[in-house]
Each structure stands twice: as C-alpha cells, then as structure tokens.
Design a protein around this motif. Structure first.
Motif, PDB file in Angstrom:
ATOM      1  N   ARG A  84       0.837  -1.198   0.000  1.00 45.27           N
ATOM      2  CA  ARG A  84       0.000   0.000   0.000  1.00 45.27           C
ATOM      3  C   ARG A  84       0.871   1.247   0.000  1.00 45.27           C
ATOM      4  O   ARG A  84       1.772   1.384   0.825  1.00 45.27           O
ATOM      5  CB  ARG A  84      -0.912   0.008   1.224  1.00 45.27           C
ATOM      6  CG  ARG A  84      -1.873   1.190   1.238  1.00 45.27           C
ATOM      7  CD  ARG A  84      -2.957   1.026   2.281  1.00 45.27           C
ATOM      8  NE  ARG A  84      -3.923   2.111   2.185  1.00 45.27           N
ATOM      9  CZ  ARG A  84      -4.909   2.175   1.304  1.00 45.27           C
ATOM     10  NH1 ARG A  84      -5.049   1.189   0.432  1.00 45.27           N
ATOM     11  NH2 ARG A  84      -5.743   3.194   1.271  1.00 45.27           N
ATOM     12  N   PRO A  85       0.630   2.191  -0.921  1.00 47.52           N
ATOM     13  CA  PRO A  85       1.434   3.417  -0.940  1.00 47.52           C
ATOM     14  C   PRO A  85       1.283   4.208   0.361  1.00 47.52           C
ATOM     15  O   PRO A  85       0.194   4.265   0.937  1.00 47.52           O
ATOM     16  CB  PRO A  85       0.857   4.202  -2.129  1.00 47.52           C
ATOM     17  CG  PRO A  85       0.136   3.192  -2.958  1.00 47.52           C
ATOM     18  CD  PRO A  85      -0.369   2.158  -2.012  1.00 47.52           C
ATOM     19  N   ASP A  86       2.365   4.814   0.800  1.00 48.30           N
ATOM     20  CA  ASP A  86       2.357   5.662   1.988  1.00 48.30           C
ATOM     21  C   ASP A  86       1.828   7.042   1.571  1.00 48.30           C
ATOM     22  O   ASP A  86       2.585   7.885   1.071  1.00 48.30           O
ATOM     23  CB  ASP A  86       3.775   5.760   2.566  1.00 48.30           C
ATOM     24  CG  ASP A  86       3.839   6.554   3.858  1.00 48.30           C
ATOM     25  OD1 ASP A  86       2.927   7.355   4.115  1.00 48.30           O
ATOM     26  OD2 ASP A  86       4.829   6.392   4.594  1.00 48.30           O
ATOM     27  N   ALA A  87       0.536   7.255   1.765  1.00 49.68           N
ATOM     28  CA  ALA A  87      -0.089   8.496   1.290  1.00 49.68           C
ATOM     29  C   ALA A  87       0.539   9.726   1.928  1.00 49.68           C
ATOM     30  O   ALA A  87       0.711  10.753   1.261  1.00 49.68           O
ATOM     31  CB  ALA A  87      -1.596   8.469   1.556  1.00 49.68           C
ATOM     32  N   GLY A  88       0.915   9.633   3.203  1.00 44.98           N
ATOM     33  CA  GLY A  88       1.541  10.773   3.863  1.00 44.98           C
ATOM     34  C   GLY A  88       2.874  11.132   3.244  1.00 44.98           C
ATOM     35  O   GLY A  88       3.182  12.327   3.049  1.00 44.98           O
ATOM     36  N   ALA A  89       3.677  10.115   2.921  1.00 46.14           N
ATOM     37  CA  ALA A  89       4.972  10.370   2.283  1.00 46.14           C
ATOM     38  C   ALA A  89       4.777  10.965   0.892  1.00 46.14           C
ATOM     39  O   ALA A  89       5.519  11.871   0.480  1.00 46.14           O
ATOM     40  CB  ALA A  89       5.782   9.080   2.219  1.00 46.14           C
ATOM     41  N   TRP A  90       3.783  10.467   0.167  1.00 46.19           N
ATOM     42  CA  TRP A  90       3.510  11.016  -1.166  1.00 46.19           C
ATOM     43  C   TRP A  90       3.086  12.486  -1.056  1.00 46.19           C
ATOM     44  O   TRP A  90       3.529  13.322  -1.836  1.00 46.19           O
ATOM     45  CB  TRP A  90       2.426  10.205  -1.870  1.00 46.19           C
ATOM     46  CG  TRP A  90       2.941   8.959  -2.541  1.00 46.19           C
ATOM     47  CD1 TRP A  90       2.734   7.670  -2.153  1.00 46.19           C
ATOM     48  CD2 TRP A  90       3.754   8.889  -3.722  1.00 46.19           C
ATOM     49  NE1 TRP A  90       3.373   6.804  -3.015  1.00 46.19           N
ATOM     50  CE2 TRP A  90       3.993   7.524  -3.988  1.00 46.19           C
ATOM     51  CE3 TRP A  90       4.302   9.849  -4.575  1.00 46.19           C
ATOM     52  CZ2 TRP A  90       4.758   7.092  -5.078  1.00 46.19           C
ATOM     53  CZ3 TRP A  90       5.067   9.419  -5.665  1.00 46.19           C
ATOM     54  CH2 TRP A  90       5.283   8.066  -5.912  1.00 46.19           C
TER      55      TRP A  90
END
Length: 286
Positions: A62-68
């Motif tokens: 799952r992509p790290d939305a916060g990092a993105w």
C-alpha cells in the motif's frame, strides 16, 4: 524536475532507475498524472486514492499516502505557481533482484498539444479494444480498472489514430459499447444531463469526471452513469474527453463526422476548471 519519495529534489539528468527495475523491464507498476495549477496539485486526494486502488490490484504494498503528500508538496513548491505543470507519480515493484518498491515523481511543462486541445477541441476515431464489458469482472488479472505503467497498447492506439488523421481515440467493447479514451474519460451531454459510461465495463475511474460530478448538480446539471453506443455520441448535444491535465477537450469530429458545438460548451469547460480547483480546496480544508 525529479523528487523521490523521501522528499529529496534530484538532478533530473542523473540516473535514477536500476537496469532491472520492473517499471522499465516489465511495466510492473502504477502511476498517476496530476495537473499543477497555481502552484498546487489539482484533485490530489482523488489521485492518491486511485493510486492506492491501482497498487492493490497489482498486489503492490500500500502506498504511503503521507509520504507522497510530503514529496508532492516539496515538488509543487519547487515548481512554483507561475506556470502549469504535469506531475507524474510513479510506483513500481522495484528491482527484479529484490528490495523495496521504487517511488518517485516528476514535473514538467504542459505540452502545447494540451493547450490546443483545450482551446480548439479534438477529432476522434472509435477503435475496438477487443474486450467484452464483463472482462473486468471475469478476468481481474487484465487490470482494466488500474492505471498501470503498461501503456504500450494505449500509445499504439493513439499512433494509429494519428495515421488516420485523428487526434485521439474512443475505445469500444466487443459488444459495441463506448468505453474510454487511451488517457481520458468519455463525457456526453444531453441537454443539461451529463453522462459517462460505467466503470464496471472495465473503465479506469476518471478523477476529473468524479470532480465534475461532485459539483455539477449545484450548477443546474444532472449526472448519470449509463451505457453508451457510438450512435449516442453522434446524437448527443456534446461530447468531451476528460483527463487530469487536458481537463475538457470537446470532440468536434467523430469518425470523420463533424459534431456541432453545443450551447453549453463554454459552460462545461468552465465547470471542469472550477471542479478541479474546488475539489482541491475542499480536500485541503478537510
């Protein structure tokens, strides 16, 4: 410009990918394309949600939305607000030899063809995709609802359209139903009703279309999701291809047939502009 997920601005002319990165050797990854306008990404949360859904379809972590979000903020600030930009988020399985996923984003200037399509509209030809509308449900490994890096077929369709003298393509199913463009969502107007084909037919959910439908009701439009055939496009009061960067490109010619410009053409274009800006503001405030 180039920014990695750690928020570091990199030299765009320096090597980044390993030769065995699965993004390069197999297209095994997903991406998003986002318009940067006035120094901010449009409809960011819709794009991050779709990135997560695409990653899940490919069994990627799952992509790290916060990092993105943090990396996107760095890139948008670096790009500035005096010109539009096209931002691409790229997320692949990583190296074939093993290791973490590869994640980075780029920003570049919006192409002149995009400006021309917004201003002048486009000519389109219909092409068979070769799939039934039930493929997404019966063969999920086809990844029809995911925005994957495997875009060779889409680009081949666009090259074929250019040889036929058309600017773009609308795909049709084996049943003859309207699907989507290689990089866009189909929108049809009947009077003040806006219609788009159902994503259950193996269509990538369109972020611009979603943003438009969120606000259209408050501007005296009705919104529907319904099956369409090419004849419905010809009989419609207007046809557009919606996408994240071009926004609304009115189809003025379909399979060689000139389509009249509808009275609501300017209104739809302005509403799409408003939608991508309004959704971004609402999400930032949430």
């Amino acid at each position: 410009m180039l920014v990695t997920l750690d928020g570091v601005v990199r030299d765009p002319d320096a090597p980044l990918l390993h030769a065995d990165d699965l993004a390069a050797v197999r297209g095994d990854g997903v991406f998003e394309t986002i318009l940067i306008r006035d120094g901010a990404p449009c409809t960011l949360e819709l794009h991050l949600a779709r990135l997560g859904n695409s990653a899940a379809a490919l069994d990627l972590p799952r992509p790290d939305a916060g990092a993105w979000r943090a990396a996107i903020a760095v890139a948008a600030d670096e790009w500035g607000g005096d010109r539009e930009g096209i931002m691409r988020l790229v997320y692949s399985r990583g190296r074939e030899s093993g290791g973490k996923p590869t994640a980075y984003l780029t920003i570049g200037p919006v192409a002149e063809r995009v400006i021309a399509a917004r201003r002048d509209g486009i000519s389109v030809c219909t092409l068979a995709r070769g799939y039934s509308v039930d493929v997404a449900a019966t063969a999920p490994w086809q990844l029809l609802g995911a925005k994957t890096l495997s875009y060779a077929t889409n680009m081949a369709a666009l090259r074929h359209a250019h040889t036929e003298g058309a600017d773009d393509v609308i795909f049709t199913s084996s049943e003859g139903l309207v699907l989507e463009g290689p990089r866009s969502t189909v929108l049809v107007a009947r009077d003040r009703t806006l219609i788009t084909p159902p994503v259950e037919h193996g269509i990538l959910p369109g972020t611009t279309q979603q943003a438009l439908f969120e606000i259209a009701g408050s501007h005296r439009f009705r919104c529907e999701v319904a099956a369409l055939r090419p004849a419905d496009l010809i009989a419609a009061d207007g046809v557009w291809l919606l996408s994240s960067v071009t926004l609304a490109a009115r189809v003025h010619t379909l399979d060689g047939l000139a389509l009249p410009e509808p009275d609501i053409a300017g209104e739809v274009s302005s509403l799409v502009d408003l939608a991508v800006g309004t959704v971004g503001v609402e999400e930032d405030a949430a």
